[in-house]
Design a protein around this motif. Sequence first.
Motif, mmCIF file in Angstrom:
data_model
loop_
_atom_site.group_PDB
_atom_site.id
_atom_site.type_symbol
_atom_site.label_atom_id
_atom_site.label_comp_id
_atom_site.label_asym_id
_atom_site.label_seq_id
_atom_site.Cartn_x
_atom_site.Cartn_y
_atom_site.Cartn_z
ATOM 1 N N SER A 1 0.819 -0.946 0.261
ATOM 2 C CA SER A 1 -0.446 -0.389 0.160
ATOM 3 C C SER A 1 0.935 1.098 0.189
ATOM 4 C CB SER A 1 -1.130 -0.260 1.543
ATOM 5 O OG SER A 1 -1.794 -1.270 1.051
ATOM 6 N N HIS A 2 1.776 1.190 1.159
ATOM 7 C CA HIS A 2 2.799 2.103 0.672
ATOM 8 C C HIS A 2 4.706 2.119 0.096
ATOM 9 C CE1 HIS A 2 -0.452 4.170 2.884
ATOM 10 N NE2 HIS A 2 -0.595 3.406 3.596
ATOM 11 N N GLN A 3 3.988 1.833 -1.534
ATOM 12 C CA GLN A 3 5.767 1.721 -1.737
ATOM 13 C C GLN A 3 6.026 2.986 -1.591
ATOM 14 O OE1 GLN A 3 6.414 -1.337 -2.268
ATOM 15 N NE2 GLN A 3 5.118 -2.033 -2.949
ATOM 16 N N LYS A 4 7.427 3.397 -1.023
ATOM 17 C CA LYS A 4 8.938 4.257 -0.350
ATOM 18 C C LYS A 4 9.277 4.020 -2.382
ATOM 19 C CE LYS A 4 11.701 0.782 1.111
ATOM 20 N NZ LYS A 4 12.138 0.556 2.513
ATOM 21 N N LEU A 5 9.902 5.357 -2.631
ATOM 22 C CA LEU A 5 10.727 5.269 -4.516
ATOM 23 C C LEU A 5 11.998 5.202 -3.842
ATOM 24 C CD1 LEU A 5 8.914 9.414 -4.595
ATOM 25 C CD2 LEU A 5 8.137 6.614 -5.613
ATOM 26 N N PRO A 6 11.796 4.898 -5.059
ATOM 27 C CA PRO A 6 13.876 4.993 -5.100
ATOM 28 C C PRO A 6 14.488 5.757 -4.256
ATOM 29 C CG PRO A 6 12.443 4.140 -7.259
ATOM 30 C CD PRO A 6 11.764 4.922 -6.494
ATOM 31 N N PRO A 7 15.549 5.180 -3.870
ATOM 32 C CA PRO A 7 16.462 6.419 -3.051
ATOM 33 C C PRO A 7 17.280 7.178 -4.093
ATOM 34 C CG PRO A 7 17.685 4.127 -3.088
ATOM 35 C CD PRO A 7 16.482 3.963 -3.355
ATOM 36 N N ASP A 8 17.664 6.720 -5.344
ATOM 37 C CA ASP A 8 18.468 7.180 -6.246
ATOM 38 C C ASP A 8 20.052 7.131 -5.909
ATOM 39 O OD1 ASP A 8 17.519 7.439 -8.963
ATOM 40 O OD2 ASP A 8 16.021 8.308 -8.520
ATOM 41 N N GLY A 9 20.220 6.693 -4.803
ATOM 42 C CA GLY A 9 21.594 6.376 -4.680
ATOM 43 C C GLY A 9 21.839 6.253 -2.695
ATOM 44 N N GLY A 10 22.868 5.648 -2.530
ATOM 45 C CA GLY A 10 23.205 5.163 -0.703
ATOM 46 C C GLY A 10 23.999 3.700 -0.996
ATOM 47 N N ILE A 11 25.134 3.385 -0.479
ATOM 48 C CA ILE A 11 25.833 2.918 0.008
ATOM 49 C C ILE A 11 24.666 1.341 -0.220
ATOM 50 C CG2 ILE A 11 26.625 0.910 1.304
ATOM 51 C CD1 ILE A 11 27.706 3.083 2.706
ATOM 52 N N ARG A 12 23.826 1.020 -0.051
ATOM 53 C CA ARG A 12 23.230 0.006 -0.666
ATOM 54 C C ARG A 12 22.568 -0.381 -2.111
ATOM 55 N NH1 ARG A 12 21.944 -4.857 1.447
ATOM 56 N NH2 ARG A 12 22.864 -5.743 -1.069
ATOM 57 N N ALA A 13 21.505 1.040 -2.044
ATOM 58 C CA ALA A 13 21.834 0.465 -3.625
ATOM 59 C C ALA A 13 22.820 0.590 -4.753
ATOM 60 C CB ALA A 13 21.599 2.308 -4.007
ATOM 61 N N TRP A 14 23.637 1.333 -4.376
ATOM 62 C CA TRP A 14 25.605 0.779 -5.375
ATOM 63 C C TRP A 14 26.345 0.045 -5.414
ATOM 64 C CZ3 TRP A 14 25.615 4.194 -8.712
ATOM 65 C CH2 TRP A 14 25.492 5.426 -9.198
ATOM 66 N N LEU A 15 25.571 -0.808 -3.839
ATOM 67 C CA LEU A 15 26.596 -2.681 -3.873
ATOM 68 C C LEU A 15 25.809 -3.480 -4.617
ATOM 69 C CD1 LEU A 15 26.684 -2.878 0.096
ATOM 70 C CD2 LEU A 15 28.712 -2.673 -1.641
ATOM 71 N N THR A 16 24.186 -3.178 -4.414
ATOM 72 C CA THR A 16 23.191 -3.145 -5.547
ATOM 73 C C THR A 16 23.966 -3.859 -7.061
ATOM 74 O OG1 THR A 16 21.370 -3.034 -4.174
ATOM 75 C CG2 THR A 16 20.503 -3.746 -6.163
ATOM 76 N N VAL A 17 23.886 -2.302 -7.662
ATOM 77 C CA VAL A 17 24.363 -1.573 -8.957
ATOM 78 C C VAL A 17 25.803 -2.458 -9.268
ATOM 79 C CG1 VAL A 17 26.017 -0.310 -10.061
ATOM 80 C CG2 VAL A 17 23.764 0.575 -9.097
ATOM 81 N N PHE A 18 26.792 -2.628 -8.045
ATOM 82 C CA PHE A 18 27.717 -3.734 -7.884
ATOM 83 C C PHE A 18 27.679 -5.454 -8.043
ATOM 84 C CE2 PHE A 18 31.318 -6.041 -5.228
ATOM 85 C CZ PHE A 18 32.614 -5.748 -6.393
ATOM 86 N N ALA A 19 26.934 -5.599 -7.296
ATOM 87 C CA ALA A 19 26.662 -7.369 -7.559
ATOM 88 C C ALA A 19 26.541 -7.305 -8.819
ATOM 89 C CB ALA A 19 25.731 -7.507 -6.127
ATOM 90 N N THR A 20 25.157 -5.965 -9.350
ATOM 91 C CA THR A 20 24.669 -6.703 -10.976
ATOM 92 C C THR A 20 25.378 -6.848 -12.251
ATOM 93 O OG1 THR A 20 22.327 -5.663 -10.339
ATOM 94 C CG2 THR A 20 22.473 -5.717 -12.818
ATOM 95 N N ALA A 21 26.645 -5.743 -11.464
ATOM 96 C CA ALA A 21 28.113 -5.747 -12.511
ATOM 97 C C ALA A 21 28.389 -6.883 -12.355
ATOM 98 C CB ALA A 21 28.778 -4.356 -12.258
ATOM 99 N N LEU A 22 28.468 -7.391 -11.378
ATOM 100 C CA LEU A 22 29.289 -9.115 -11.393
ATOM 101 C C LEU A 22 28.520 -9.991 -12.173
ATOM 102 C CD1 LEU A 22 30.247 -8.651 -7.256
ATOM 103 C CD2 LEU A 22 31.924 -8.561 -9.652
#
Length: 445
Positions: free
Chosen positions: A45-66
Amino acid sequence: MSEKLPSIESLQGINSASENKHSLSDDGQKTGVAFDQEIPNEQASHQKLPPDGGIRAWLTVFATALVTFSTFGFLNSWGVFQAYYEENLLPHTPSSTIAWIGSTQYALAYLPSLVAGRLFDLGYFKIPFFAASCALVACTFLTAECTQFWQLFLTQGLGLGVGSGFVFSPAIVIVSHWFSKRRGLALSITAVGAALGSIVFPVAAQNLIPSIGFRWTVRVFGLILVATMGTANIFLKRQLPPVNVRGGLFNLKAFRNKTYSTYCVSGIMIMLGFYTELTYLSVSAVAIGVSKDFSFYMIAIANAASVLGRMPCGLLADKFGALNTMAVFTAVTGITTIAWPFAKDESQLIAIAAVHGFSIGAYISLYSVPAVAMGEMEDAGRRVGMFMSLIGFGAIAGPPISGAIRDAAGGFVDAGYYSGGSIIFGVALLLVAQYLHLGRLWGKF
């Protein structure tokens, strides 16, 4: 063997209702059309918007790059295996037959996305992802033991392909959970992983095969995948809760959206020609007199250029729209595919390979962007999965068709016309999709 498109800067929120109808009309406004959604849990019901940054988000980018390093980075190195099999392991097997291994890899890196995307939407991510990671590693080690075509087809074609398909699609969708306005940049960074893998694996093969042999070279590749996929399993985490959207595995209502349907057809046409040059680049290099040792580096050169092209593509997509960026760069891919067979010496082939590599990054980096934007985020996994599964049919058919044309014509010129023409026709359909969505040929989508 080695990228979609909207102005996805406006991430659509997730409405709180037990049953909603969402659709995107051809002029980009919501009407009562294409996407039936059901949100049965309060959590949605109450979805938060994407943070567009932060350690958790960039770690996700790093993991997806792997993940992209381990899947498309490895698969895009198929040209090295094609050349080795033709010259050493399977010298009496037609090149078009051997190409079925590589094209099956490519296709199955897309086709399972339909199932993987649906499972992801329902919340089944960690266990399928881990199981597919194990299959990816196991089939790599098994490839080292193969000596016959059917064995290679089962392990390298089917096994590696399916394993790649079940890890790639969810990883890409997760990035969209964490980024909205900077989504093009984030996805381009993840695609750099594929380009780096496409450099590392061919160069490693060229240097390791003469010293430790083919079997131990492939085993080294398997150990690399253990490290990369193990790290990805640790850091990948979804940001939004699962939602049980209505419509089953394959949501036919999505195709009521003419933009989405046209976009899918364009993807199939592009994939029919997309991997031809990378598949046969090493083989064609030997045919014009390039040494066998250096021919392996041709794929690495193309993919090194791809690294340089992917980051600018993401920045351009965020500024001018993903579809515009893909259309321009992919048109260059089609032109270089047509020009490639006309290279007469090593320097000309290097130049074409570099331009080709620079241009291919846009499509691979961005093709999920428009599909994500064509509906609600809770259904993004299935929508991207349907798109990727459909374009997989183009990927599986393209290289063998090109190989058959090459065998019949005695050269790559006709295969280049076929492959490049398919890509350019697909680019034209991209622009048609943009026109259907925006009501004009050029705009940010």
